[in-house]
Design a protein around this motif. Structure first.
Motif, PDB file in Angstrom:
ATOM      1  N   ASP A 173       0.861  -1.190   0.000  1.00  0.00           N
ATOM      2  CA  ASP A 173       0.000   0.000   0.000  1.00  0.00           C
ATOM      3  C   ASP A 173       0.895   1.236   0.000  1.00  0.00           C
ATOM      4  OD1 ASP A 173      -1.696   2.147   0.626  1.00  0.00           O
ATOM      5  OD2 ASP A 173      -3.020   0.880   1.822  1.00  0.00           O
ATOM      6  N   ASP A 174       0.873   2.009  -1.096  1.00  0.00           N
ATOM      7  CA  ASP A 174       1.735   3.187  -1.213  1.00  0.00           C
ATOM      8  C   ASP A 174       1.448   4.211  -0.116  1.00  0.00           C
ATOM      9  OD1 ASP A 174       2.905   2.080  -3.450  1.00  0.00           O
ATOM     10  OD2 ASP A 174       1.555   3.094  -4.856  1.00  0.00           O
ATOM     11  N   ASN A 175       0.194   4.287   0.334  1.00  0.00           N
ATOM     12  CA  ASN A 175      -0.159   5.235   1.400  1.00  0.00           C
ATOM     13  C   ASN A 175       0.553   4.882   2.706  1.00  0.00           C
ATOM     14  OD1 ASN A 175      -1.962   6.732  -0.205  1.00  0.00           O
ATOM     15  ND2 ASN A 175      -3.594   5.235   0.167  1.00  0.00           N
ATOM     16  N   ALA A 176       0.706   3.588   2.968  1.00  0.00           N
ATOM     17  CA  ALA A 176       1.385   3.158   4.188  1.00  0.00           C
ATOM     18  C   ALA A 176       2.861   3.521   4.140  1.00  0.00           C
ATOM     19  CB  ALA A 176       1.211   1.654   4.384  1.00  0.00           C
ATOM     20  N   ASP A 198      11.273   3.721  -2.935  1.00  0.00           N
ATOM     21  CA  ASP A 198      10.419   2.839  -2.131  1.00  0.00           C
ATOM     22  C   ASP A 198      10.948   1.411  -2.086  1.00  0.00           C
ATOM     23  OD1 ASP A 198       8.812   4.951  -1.611  1.00  0.00           O
ATOM     24  OD2 ASP A 198       7.102   4.267  -2.820  1.00  0.00           O
ATOM     25  N   LYS A 199      11.470   0.944  -3.207  1.00  0.00           N
ATOM     26  CA  LYS A 199      11.953  -0.428  -3.265  1.00  0.00           C
ATOM     27  C   LYS A 199      13.144  -0.629  -2.327  1.00  0.00           C
ATOM     28  CE  LYS A 199      11.667  -2.113  -7.299  1.00  0.00           C
ATOM     29  NZ  LYS A 199      11.926  -2.408  -8.729  1.00  0.00           N
ATOM     30  N   ASP A 200      14.093   0.295  -2.377  1.00  0.00           N
ATOM     31  CA  ASP A 200      15.268   0.186  -1.511  1.00  0.00           C
ATOM     32  C   ASP A 200      14.908   0.435  -0.051  1.00  0.00           C
ATOM     33  OD1 ASP A 200      16.918  -0.423  -3.621  1.00  0.00           O
ATOM     34  OD2 ASP A 200      17.590   1.637  -3.949  1.00  0.00           O
ATOM     35  N   LEU A 201      13.937   1.315   0.167  1.00  0.00           N
ATOM     36  CA  LEU A 201      13.483   1.570   1.540  1.00  0.00           C
ATOM     37  C   LEU A 201      12.917   0.293   2.151  1.00  0.00           C
ATOM     38  CD1 LEU A 201      12.762   3.438   3.927  1.00  0.00           C
ATOM     39  CD2 LEU A 201      10.601   3.931   2.757  1.00  0.00           C
ATOM     40  N   LEU A 202      12.073  -0.408   1.411  1.00  0.00           N
ATOM     41  CA  LEU A 202      11.500  -1.654   1.913  1.00  0.00           C
ATOM     42  C   LEU A 202      12.572  -2.711   2.136  1.00  0.00           C
ATOM     43  CD1 LEU A 202       8.295  -1.793  -0.333  1.00  0.00           C
ATOM     44  CD2 LEU A 202       8.402  -1.263   2.112  1.00  0.00           C
TER      45      LEU A 202
END
Length: 652
Positions: A173-176, A198-202
């Protein structure tokens, strides 16, 4: 090393506890060796003592009575014991043993040291792991689970870092993720991970992993904290937060009238904190104000926002996601209970002390880094502090290994309000300390209390002081003790004032009332004896049982209709019951118990009477495993030792 007399003195004042266990020791059986294993394993305990040749003969003035039982051949017992300590565990254990004479009888004092961290877990070789390892939880030895293994293997992979089959980046969920970035930037605008895509953050948060083929897959951290509602329903269908509004102070057994309203919440865990918080706030009694930073109000109720938030987050980050069960928030008229799957990995005696044993370290780190949770290990201490500042009852916590759940309980009760002060004034003549007064309020609101809960009313109280205070209240007739050993709990006694009207009558009657209570107590014993003789005739009357014997009166009334109830069972079920023998197959017994409890909730005593088994063996051999497998459920899950406790196949 303590002497035998010192151990007897402690047993006779506080009973068996986390550091002392008494055994008859006519032979070295498996229960003794399980205790050795538990003492050697329990983190931070420092080991414990076994007093071999000690038996409990009963109770006197509310206190246990332990006496020595002569060991006929102490040399043989010592040899057998040391041999088993050397051979049956994965690591050789070397106990310290002293032979002593107490009251002319020979006993053995055994000291077991805590094993070095590098050697844990100690386990019984022929049982393997985790079943062969034990921990010392209160006065009992508990089999270890896979969650316990992480306490010993700090380097082991946690469940929240394992990959969820079928979960990809499309389930995020992009909002999360964006909400995480906003919270993290408020805490530390210069945090390095905020510069990642976002990918590296996760990846950095261990929310996803890159496979050899270049595809990204989610871990439980990624799915639970950041997953879409639809994805969570598909992959973890039972993982949600249920807000349940119950009418009154107890669960209603009628399945059609169990609760007033329910709200089922799904979505990324990081977004559910505020949603769950708002659901609670919206449903609190009028007059509540839960503004952050404002813990004082002009109303009799003022549940601190920070304490409530911390209780919610604690349930989220310590939940056992292996079980795929909902987190429950139950709102009674007088309290709030937050129940999460997964018992506490810390011993109940150490709850609130610095340091945390994390079931989900990666999920916990996300919540800590965004200030949604307090500093590691201080959540419970923080809750207690916020509730104390607000002048409210301290929060209490219950960790249940057999049910594999943890309960945080917040009483919606201002300890210093006018009504409570007036009610407590009825007990002025009893010379009670502050914790004992708090205990009275707790019993009035919840119905019962035990030693661990009493200690949570003031974290500075030790086990011995708690036992002394509770026995003192029993001696004064304010409480009545039920159960034995680790199952001991306390309910309202003969001198317990339930309401203001009762208190006024009690005060008006004065000393005459107390004299009448003594007579009533004697009459109770007589009527109880009469009841035993006349139970078969079914002529027992509820009037024979006064308020202070609620537990006994309940059991007597339950046993009265038992035969007639059995006759009302379906004919096929009656045939199954009549065919039950002493060597019935375990699976057949379990099926019969489930069938009985599906017809109506039954207590342990009722089941034991129907099946002609001892309650203790019935619980140990069948009930515990049925509850652990979620085939049976408690009718009063908020207090497992409640005198009205029964079992049902309908989950509450």
């Amino acid at each position: 090393m303590k002497t035998a007399q010192e151990l007897f003195d402690q047993l006779n004042s506080i009973d068996e506890n986390v550091r002392i266990d008494a055994k008859k020791a006519s032979e070295i059986d498996k229960s003794i060796m399980e205790t050795v294993c538990a003492f050697a394993n329990e983190p931070g305990l420092g080991g414990g003592y076994l007093l071999l040749g000690a038996i409990r003969t009963g109770f006197k003035d509310g206190l246990p009575v332990y006496v020595p039982e002569n060991i006929e051949n102490p040399d043989k017992i010592q040899n057998d014991f040391t041999t088993q300590c050397s051979s049956m565990f994965n690591v050789r254990i070397r106990p310290q043993i002293e032979t002593e004479v107490v009251e002319g009888k020979t006993v053995l004092v055994v000291k077991i040291d805590e094993a070095p961290e590098a050697q844990k877990p100690i386990y019984i070789v022929n049982r393997g792991l985790p079943q062969g390892a034990f921990r010392r939880i209160g006065p009992s030895d508990q089999k270890c689970t896979e969650d316990d293994m992480r306490v010993f293997y700090s380097s082991a992979e946690s469940f929240d870092s394992t990959i969820v089959k079928g979960a990809t980046l499309d389930d995020i969920d992009d909002n999360a993720v964006e909400y995480y970035r906003r919270l993290r930037s408020k805490v530390n605008p210069n945090a390095e991970e905020l510069s990642y895509d976002d990918k590296d953050l996760l990846m950095a948060l261990r929310a996803c992993e890159k496979e050899k083929d270049g595809n990204y897959v989610l871990t439980y951290t990624g799915l639970v904290v950041f997953g879409k509602s639809m994805s969570l329903r598909r992959l973890l269908p039972a993982l949600r937060v249920d807000y349940i509004r119950v009418s009154g102070n107890r669960w209603i057994e009628d399945p059609d009238k169990r609760f007033e309203t329910t709200i089922d919440m799904r979505g990324p865990l990081i977004l559910l904190v505020n949603r769950a918080l708002n659901a609670i706030i919206d449903d609190l009694p009028k007059g509540f104000e839960l503004k952050k930073g404002n813990i004082q109000s002009n109303t009799p109720f003022d549940l601190p926002n920070d304490a409530l938030r911390e209780a919610l987050v604690n349930a989220f980050i310590h939940c056992s996601f292996r079980l795929n069960q909902p987190i429950q928030i139950i709102r009674y008229s007088n309290r709030l209970e937050i129940i999460n799957p997964g018992f506490s990995l810390k011993s109940p005696e150490t709850l609130g002390e610095p340091g945390s044993v994390q079931r989900n370290p990666f999920i916990s780190t996300i919540f800590h880094d965004t200030n949604l949770a307090e500093t590691k290990g201080s959540g419970i201490r923080s809750m207690r502090g916020h509730m104390k500042k607000a002048g409210m009852m301290p929060p209490t916590f219950e960790s249940n290994r057999s049910a594999n759940q943890f309960t945080a309980r917040l009483l919606l009760h201002h300890f210093l309000d006018k009504e409570t002060i007036q009610w407590l004034s009825y007990y002025t003549d009893y010379s009670l300390n502050n914790e004992q007064r708090l205990a009275l309020v707790f019993v009035r609101e919840v119905g019962a209390i035990d030693n661990i809960t009493y200690r949570q009313l003031n974290s500075d109280i030790n086990n011995q002081k708690a036992s002394f205070d509770l026995h003192d209240m029993c001696a004064k007739g304010l409480l009545e003790q039920k159960g034995q050993s680790r199952s001991t709990y306390y309910i309202a006694g003969t001198n317990f004032v339930n309401s203001r009207a009762d208190g006024e009558n009690s005060r008006a009657d004065g000393e005459n009332s107390r004299a009448n209570e003594e007579n009533s107590r004697a009459n109770e014993e007589n009527s109880r004896a009469i009841g035993e003789n006349s139970r078969a005739d079914g002529e027992m009357s509820r009037g024979n049982y006064p308020l202070n014997s609620r537990g006994d009166a309940l059991n007597s009334r339950a046993n009265k209709p038992l035969n007639s109830r059995a006759k009302q069972f379906p004919v096929e079920l009656q045939k199954k019951i009549s065919k039950i023998g002493r060597r019935s197959k375990p699976e057949a017994m379990k099926e019969l118990i489930i069938e009985l409890c599906s017809l109506c909730p039954l207590s342990l005593q009722e089941l034991a009477s129907i099946l002609k088994r001892k309650p203790s063996s019935l619980r140990y051999l069948y009930i515990n495993s049925l509850i652990g497998n979620h085939q049976l459920f408690y009718t009063i899950p908020e207090m497992l030792n409640h005198p009205n406790q029964k079992y049902t196949t309908v989950k509450k």
